[in-house]
Write a protein that holds these residues in place. Structure first.
Motif, PDB file in Angstrom:
ATOM      1  N   LEU A 212     -10.797  -1.687  15.824  1.00 55.86           N
ATOM      2  CA  LEU A 212     -10.996  -1.293  17.223  1.00 55.86           C
ATOM      3  C   LEU A 212      -9.744  -1.575  18.038  1.00 55.86           C
ATOM      4  CD1 LEU A 212     -14.577  -2.761  17.837  1.00 55.86           C
ATOM      5  CD2 LEU A 212     -13.976  -0.438  17.148  1.00 55.86           C
ATOM      6  N   GLN A 213      -9.531  -0.778  19.085  1.00 52.01           N
ATOM      7  CA  GLN A 213      -8.417  -1.030  19.990  1.00 52.01           C
ATOM      8  C   GLN A 213      -8.745  -2.245  20.859  1.00 52.01           C
ATOM      9  OE1 GLN A 213      -7.538   2.500  22.228  1.00 52.01           O
ATOM     10  NE2 GLN A 213      -6.732   3.606  20.458  1.00 52.01           N
ATOM     11  N   GLU A 214      -7.864  -3.192  20.873  1.00 52.59           N
ATOM     12  CA  GLU A 214      -8.089  -4.442  21.606  1.00 52.59           C
ATOM     13  C   GLU A 214      -7.495  -4.333  23.006  1.00 52.59           C
ATOM     14  OE1 GLU A 214      -6.508  -7.552  19.201  1.00 52.59           O
ATOM     15  OE2 GLU A 214      -7.737  -7.026  17.455  1.00 52.59           O
ATOM     16  N   LYS A 215      -8.217  -3.618  23.873  1.00 55.98           N
ATOM     17  CA  LYS A 215      -7.765  -3.467  25.254  1.00 55.98           C
ATOM     18  C   LYS A 215      -8.985  -3.328  26.155  1.00 55.98           C
ATOM     19  CE  LYS A 215      -7.283   1.582  25.077  1.00 55.98           C
ATOM     20  NZ  LYS A 215      -6.365   2.726  25.298  1.00 55.98           N
ATOM     21  N   GLY A 216      -8.762  -3.499  27.465  1.00 55.52           N
ATOM     22  CA  GLY A 216      -9.848  -3.385  28.414  1.00 55.52           C
ATOM     23  C   GLY A 216     -10.583  -4.702  28.592  1.00 55.52           C
ATOM     24  N   ILE A 217     -11.677  -4.651  29.358  1.00 56.21           N
ATOM     25  CA  ILE A 217     -12.427  -5.868  29.681  1.00 56.21           C
ATOM     26  C   ILE A 217     -13.182  -6.406  28.466  1.00 56.21           C
ATOM     27  CG2 ILE A 217     -12.664  -5.256  32.120  1.00 56.21           C
ATOM     28  CD1 ILE A 217     -15.453  -4.244  31.510  1.00 56.21           C
ATOM     29  N   LEU A 218     -13.375  -5.572  27.457  1.00 55.84           N
ATOM     30  CA  LEU A 218     -14.081  -6.001  26.250  1.00 55.84           C
ATOM     31  C   LEU A 218     -13.115  -6.233  25.088  1.00 55.84           C
ATOM     32  CD1 LEU A 218     -17.122  -3.539  26.415  1.00 55.84           C
ATOM     33  CD2 LEU A 218     -16.980  -5.867  27.291  1.00 55.84           C
ATOM     34  N   SER A 219     -11.896  -6.520  25.394  1.00 50.86           N
ATOM     35  CA  SER A 219     -10.888  -6.695  24.340  1.00 50.86           C
ATOM     36  C   SER A 219     -11.198  -7.896  23.452  1.00 50.86           C
ATOM     37  CB  SER A 219      -9.498  -6.856  24.972  1.00 50.86           C
ATOM     38  OG  SER A 219      -9.476  -7.963  25.857  1.00 50.86           O
ATOM     39  N   ASP A 220     -11.744  -8.966  24.045  1.00 51.91           N
ATOM     40  CA  ASP A 220     -12.072 -10.152  23.242  1.00 51.91           C
ATOM     41  C   ASP A 220     -13.135  -9.828  22.201  1.00 51.91           C
ATOM     42  OD1 ASP A 220     -10.265 -11.622  24.663  1.00 51.91           O
ATOM     43  OD2 ASP A 220     -11.734 -12.495  26.029  1.00 51.91           O
ATOM     44  N   ILE A 221     -14.152  -9.042  22.618  1.00 56.00           N
ATOM     45  CA  ILE A 221     -15.204  -8.659  21.671  1.00 56.00           C
ATOM     46  C   ILE A 221     -14.626  -7.773  20.566  1.00 56.00           C
ATOM     47  CG2 ILE A 221     -17.396  -7.436  21.434  1.00 56.00           C
ATOM     48  CD1 ILE A 221     -18.058  -8.216  24.283  1.00 56.00           C
ATOM     49  N   SER A 222     -13.775  -6.822  20.952  1.00 56.46           N
ATOM     50  CA  SER A 222     -13.154  -5.943  19.958  1.00 56.46           C
ATOM     51  C   SER A 222     -12.328  -6.746  18.963  1.00 56.46           C
ATOM     52  CB  SER A 222     -12.278  -4.903  20.655  1.00 56.46           C
ATOM     53  OG  SER A 222     -13.036  -4.105  21.533  1.00 56.46           O
ATOM     54  N   LYS A 223     -11.600  -7.726  19.482  1.00 52.33           N
ATOM     55  CA  LYS A 223     -10.776  -8.563  18.609  1.00 52.33           C
ATOM     56  C   LYS A 223     -11.645  -9.351  17.632  1.00 52.33           C
ATOM     57  CE  LYS A 223      -7.150 -12.087  18.811  1.00 52.33           C
ATOM     58  NZ  LYS A 223      -6.326 -12.933  19.721  1.00 52.33           N
ATOM     59  N   SER A 224     -12.771  -9.885  18.131  1.00 53.71           N
ATOM     60  CA  SER A 224     -13.675 -10.646  17.262  1.00 53.71           C
ATOM     61  C   SER A 224     -14.264  -9.760  16.175  1.00 53.71           C
ATOM     62  CB  SER A 224     -14.796 -11.268  18.106  1.00 53.71           C
ATOM     63  OG  SER A 224     -14.275 -12.151  19.075  1.00 53.71           O
ATOM     64  N   ILE A 225     -14.652  -8.527  16.547  1.00 52.86           N
ATOM     65  CA  ILE A 225     -15.222  -7.600  15.565  1.00 52.86           C
ATOM     66  C   ILE A 225     -14.180  -7.235  14.510  1.00 52.86           C
ATOM     67  CG2 ILE A 225     -16.089  -5.242  15.265  1.00 52.86           C
ATOM     68  CD1 ILE A 225     -17.524  -5.531  17.923  1.00 52.86           C
ATOM     69  N   ASN A 226     -12.943  -7.012  14.940  1.00 56.56           N
ATOM     70  CA  ASN A 226     -11.881  -6.709  13.973  1.00 56.56           C
ATOM     71  C   ASN A 226     -11.684  -7.865  12.999  1.00 56.56           C
ATOM     72  OD1 ASN A 226     -11.371  -4.200  15.080  1.00 56.56           O
ATOM     73  ND2 ASN A 226      -9.757  -4.933  16.443  1.00 56.56           N
ATOM     74  N   THR A 227     -11.727  -9.088  13.525  1.00 60.30           N
ATOM     75  CA  THR A 227     -11.544 -10.273  12.672  1.00 60.30           C
ATOM     76  C   THR A 227     -12.677 -10.406  11.666  1.00 60.30           C
ATOM     77  OG1 THR A 227     -10.377 -11.396  14.470  1.00 60.30           O
ATOM     78  CG2 THR A 227     -11.226 -12.761  12.677  1.00 60.30           C
ATOM     79  N   VAL A 228     -13.914 -10.260  12.171  1.00 59.87           N
ATOM     80  CA  VAL A 228     -15.076 -10.371  11.283  1.00 59.87           C
ATOM     81  C   VAL A 228     -15.060  -9.272  10.225  1.00 59.87           C
ATOM     82  CG1 VAL A 228     -17.592 -10.223  11.200  1.00 59.87           C
ATOM     83  CG2 VAL A 228     -16.490 -11.515  13.025  1.00 59.87           C
ATOM     84  N   SER A 229     -14.720  -8.043  10.643  1.00 58.43           N
ATOM     85  CA  SER A 229     -14.670  -6.931   9.695  1.00 58.43           C
ATOM     86  C   SER A 229     -13.641  -7.191   8.598  1.00 58.43           C
ATOM     87  CB  SER A 229     -14.333  -5.635  10.441  1.00 58.43           C
ATOM     88  OG  SER A 229     -14.178  -4.559   9.538  1.00 58.43           O
ATOM     89  N   LYS A 230     -12.493  -7.713   8.997  1.00 58.67           N
ATOM     90  CA  LYS A 230     -11.445  -8.006   8.014  1.00 58.67           C
ATOM     91  C   LYS A 230     -11.899  -9.064   7.018  1.00 58.67           C
ATOM     92  CE  LYS A 230      -6.536  -9.221   7.728  1.00 58.67           C
ATOM     93  NZ  LYS A 230      -5.330  -9.584   8.509  1.00 58.67           N
TER      94      LYS A 230
END
Length: 468
Positions: A212-230
């Motif tokens: 996911l693109q890690e930007k915007g107000i939900l960037s922290d959630i996107s970053k967490s999902i990317n980490t978990v997916s990896k």
């Protein structure tokens, strides 16, 4: 998509409710303000900051300014109240002459024409905000400091007043439209941020990689999902390699065992039939041959269990008429020297049932169930095979009246359906035949159900989809 619509509806609904509440509060505030303003302007009343004492004094001032001995006078208590609040007062008779005054500023005239009275009664007198009161002897005027009040004259035509309700309705509709557009815009912006996250979670639940693109107000959630997916991808890859290695090891061991095992079975079979050996030696050779065959069957079962668990067993599915299939299978058991202590009954409730299945594997599953009834009831039992159907499924039932099975073991077998090789690896291979049945039925998108009432016989139901 349903979750996105739900979030959007909730967000727009909440925004509209908040906006409507805001509009209602503003209308109520407008009416309250208008009421205070008009009462103060047209009745001469004072705002809430004035003391109760001066309110009462001004309301009764017309009764307190009285004519005494040819002169107008005011009692001392009222004078004190007016003086302390810097309020001055005067009385103008019907001829326009000032006949009484109290604390008057120097610039206040002593005579007034009708025009003068008309001017200051609605506005100011020498820049002093004044209010006019009716008095039996003329007009009573009260004045306040120049920085105390300001006054406006509001005038409306009849047409303007008649259009006022439509104006209010138009304003409400305009506010509603603006509110809806604003809520929709904010909601769509939020959905645009949330939609990739929801899509990512769905992909992650299926084991697919997510970036996911890690930007915007939900960037922290996107970053967490990317980490978990990896991390999940790494774990799945390690697990895949581990299971692949285990499967290859089982297949390799099975292959390596077959060659020496075939030699053992072959040579022991020759010794069993050799006339040069004594009867005891022939019996021993027969035991070796039979045990070798059992080992070969166990190896085949273990290999089949591994393939079924990891969906590696290719299904050769064809249209099968269940009644014909079951008659052939039961006949083989009856004609294969079945002991007299066992009786097999076949009950076909519908001759036209057809399913799409791998005939070899399905035969193995039902044979295992019949063989289990024979193996675990050495004293003998009655075995019944039934086939029936409803609108969507075929039911093949194998039941006996033997010693049955404990509920604890039934529960274990039902839980172990999705972990066949694991159960076998733990040494729990007493029910391996049923576990293989479960694996075969699962591979056909069916369902296995096992029941035993008070350990008096066992009933196994195979549920398989019909051909429509």
């Amino acid at each position: 998509m349903d979750s996105i619509k739900y979030i959007l509806r909730r967000f727009i609904g909440s925004s509209i409710l908040i906006s409507l509440l805001f509009i209602i509060l503003n209308i109520l505030g407008l009416f309250a303000f208008s009421y205070v303003t008009f009462v103060s302007k047209y009745s001469g009343d004072l705002d809430a900051s004035e003391s109760k004492e001066i309110r009462a004094t001004l309301m009764m001032l017309e009764d307190k300014v009285i004519l005494k001995d040819g002169k107008f006078t005011l009692d001392d208590s009222s004078k004190e109240v007016l003086h302390s609040n810097k309020v001055w007062a005067m009385l103008i008779d019907n001829n326009g002459d000032r006949v009484w005054g109290f604390d008057l500023p120097k610039e206040i005239p002593s005579h007034y024409t009708l025009t003068d009275v008309a001017k200051f009664s609605r506005f100011f007198l020498k820049d002093y905000p004044v209010y006019v009161w009716e008095h039996p002897s003329g007009t009573l005027v009260t004045g306040y400091p120049k920085d105390k009040y300001t006054k406006f004259n509001l005038t409306y035509t009849i047409d303007e007043i008649s259009q006022f309700p439509m104006l209010i309705i138009g304003m409400l509709l305009f506010n509603a439209i603006i509110t809806f557009l604003l809520a929709s815009f904010i909601g769509l912006k939020m959905v645009k941020s949330i939609k990739p996250i929801i899509t990512g979670i769905k992909l992650m639940s299926k084991g697919e990689p997510v970036v996911l693109q890690e930007k915007g107000i939900l960037s922290d959630i996107s970053k967490s999902i990317n980490t978990v997916s990896k991390e999940l991808q790494m774990k799945n890859e390690r697990l895949r390699k581990k299971e692949e290695a285990r499967t290859n090891w089982i297949a390799g061991i099975s292959h390596d065992i077959r060659t020496p095992l075939s030699m053992i079975i072959g040579y022991s079979g020759e010794l069993e039939e050799s006339s040069s050996l004594s009867q005891r030696e022939q019996e021993q050779a027969s035991i070796i041959c039979n045990q070798g065959i059992k080992i070969r069957e166990l190896v085949n079962d273990l290999n089949l269990v591994s393939k079924l668990e990891y969906n590696m067993q290719p299904l050769d599915c064809n249209k099968i008429r269940v009644s014909v299939f079951l008659r052939e299978l039961v006949s083989e058991f009856i004609n294969n020297n079945l002991d007299n202590d066992f009786y097999i009954e076949l009950d076909i409730l519908n001759e036209d049932i057809t399913i799409n299945a791998d005939k070899k594997l399905l035969k193995r599953a039902i044979s295992n169930l019949i063989q289990n009834s024979i193996t675990h009831n050495q004293q003998g039992c009655n075995i019944k095979v039934i086939s029936k159907s409803d609108l969507d499924f075929c039911y093949i039932i194998v039941e006996d009246d033997g010693k049955g099975m404990s509920q604890e073991k039934i529960n274990y077998l039902l839980k172990a359906q999705n972990g066949l090789s694991e159960a076998y690896a733990k040494g729990q291979n007493h029910g391996l035949g049923l576990l293989i049945v479960a694996g075969i039925i699962n591979a056909h998108d069916g369902k296995l159900d096992i029941t035993s009432i008070d350990c008096q016989g066992i009933k196994t139901i195979l549920k398989l989809p019909l051909i429509k």
